[in-house]
Structures are given as structure tokens and as C-alpha cells.
Design a protein around this motif. Structure first.
Motif, PDB file in Angstrom:
ATOM      1  N   VAL A   5       0.629  -1.030   0.187  1.00  0.00           N
ATOM      2  CA  VAL A   5       0.158   0.447  -0.317  1.00  0.00           C
ATOM      3  C   VAL A   5       0.373   1.428   0.265  1.00  0.00           C
ATOM      4  N   GLU A   6       0.478   2.175  -1.219  1.00  0.00           N
ATOM      5  CA  GLU A   6       1.179   3.710  -1.237  1.00  0.00           C
ATOM      6  C   GLU A   6       0.499   3.881  -0.894  1.00  0.00           C
ATOM      7  N   SER A   7       1.575   5.545  -0.558  1.00  0.00           N
ATOM      8  CA  SER A   7       1.037   6.775   0.149  1.00  0.00           C
ATOM      9  C   SER A   7       2.161   7.855   0.100  1.00  0.00           C
ATOM     10  N   GLY A   8       1.602   9.061   0.441  1.00  0.00           N
ATOM     11  CA  GLY A   8       2.235   9.910   0.461  1.00  0.00           C
ATOM     12  C   GLY A   8       2.456  11.389  -1.635  1.00  0.00           C
ATOM     13  N   LEU A  20       7.149   9.093  -0.611  1.00  0.00           N
ATOM     14  CA  LEU A  20       6.353   8.149  -1.125  1.00  0.00           C
ATOM     15  C   LEU A  20       6.654   6.789   0.220  1.00  0.00           C
ATOM     16  N   SER A  21       5.939   6.082   0.892  1.00  0.00           N
ATOM     17  CA  SER A  21       5.681   4.916   1.411  1.00  0.00           C
ATOM     18  C   SER A  21       5.066   3.702   1.279  1.00  0.00           C
ATOM     19  N   CYS A  22       6.093   3.059   1.243  1.00  0.00           N
ATOM     20  CA  CYS A  22       4.997   1.816   0.615  1.00  0.00           C
ATOM     21  C   CYS A  22       4.831   1.034   1.988  1.00  0.00           C
ATOM     22  N   THR A  78       8.064  -0.883   5.713  1.00  0.00           N
ATOM     23  CA  THR A  78       7.938  -0.164   5.220  1.00  0.00           C
ATOM     24  C   THR A  78       9.513   0.205   4.387  1.00  0.00           C
ATOM     25  N   THR A 123       0.094   5.921  -5.778  1.00  0.00           N
ATOM     26  CA  THR A 123      -0.029   7.014  -5.963  1.00  0.00           C
ATOM     27  C   THR A 123       0.526   7.685  -6.735  1.00  0.00           C
TER      28      THR A 123
END
Length: 129
Positions: A5-8, A20-22, A78, A123
Motif C-alpha cells: 500500500v503506497e502513500s505520500g 513516498l511510503s509503501c 516499509t 500513488t
């Protein structure tokens, strides 16, 4: 069930930064050979941006060398991508991917999409003035 799950992602002006984070679930960092950040802009092929091996070795696409840094926090499962000095041409959907240690598919390179068997949903990163 492995999930990435990616974010950022977000919108930023040229010269700006994003991280970015995963977050990986369903397996630990010892379960993969490589993890990688890819990106895909509209109408273009998916491109490997940066990869990291289970031994900590890293590899970068020429277009991002010196600007992007891939890292991982094994305790948090992460993967990160620190992106500095962003350019308009960095605009794309960014994906996190992992190659499972038991995956028998061909390893073309650690920046080739076909080498990876687990993918996140992506993302969006938009760089514009």
C-alpha cells in the motif's frame, strides 16, 4: 496474502520534495529479493525508478540519480522513496513492487517490471507550477 500500500503522493512545484511510503503486509522483508519503485506517466511504459535488494544494494534510473533515494525500515516493513528537486517530467503514478523470494519468474533486472510479482495500487505524483 501479500499487500503493498503506497502513500505520500501529491502535488508539488518544481524543485520541491515528496516522500513516498509503501507498507508491506503478509510477508516480511526477508521474504523478498528486491523491492522497487516504478512510475508510469499517461501514454508511457512503466519505468523502474529505484530498487533495493535484500542485501541493501540499491540501483537507480539515470533520470533520478542524485535526486531520489530509496530506503527501507525492516522493523516497519516499509519502503520509502525520498524525491528531491522534483521536475515536471517526474509527474506519474508511482507504484511499489516486490519480487518474492520464492517467485520463479525470470529476473530481467531489478528495474524491469516483469521481474516483480507483487504490486501496489499506486500513488499519484504531480509536479507543476
Amino acid at each position: 496474502q501479500v499487500q503493498l500500500v503506497e502513500s505520500g503522493g501529491g502535488s508539488v512545484q518544481p524543485g520541491g520534495s515528496l516522500r513516498l511510503s509503501c507498507v508491506a503486509s503478509g510477508y516480511t522483508s526477508s521474504s523478498y529479493y528486491y523491492m522497487c519503485w516504478f512510475r508510469q506517466a499517461p501514454g508511457k511504459q512503466r519505468q523502474g525508478v529505484a530498487s533495493i535488494g535484500s542485501d541493501g544494494s540499491t540501483r537507480y534510473a539515470e533520470s533520478v540519480k542524485g535526486r531520489f533515494t530509496i530506503s527501507q525500515d525492516n522493523a516497519k516493513n516499509t519502503l520509502y522513496l525520498q524525491m528531491n528537486s522534483l521536475k515536471t517530467e517526474d509527474t506519474a503514478m508511482y507504484y511499489c513492487a516486490a519480487r518474492g523470494r520464492r517467485y520463479s519468474g525470470t529476473l530481467y533486472s531489478s528495474l524491469t517490471p516483469a521481474s516483480f510479482n507483487y504490486w501496489g495500487q499506486g500513488t499519484q505524483v504531480t509536479v507543476s507550477s
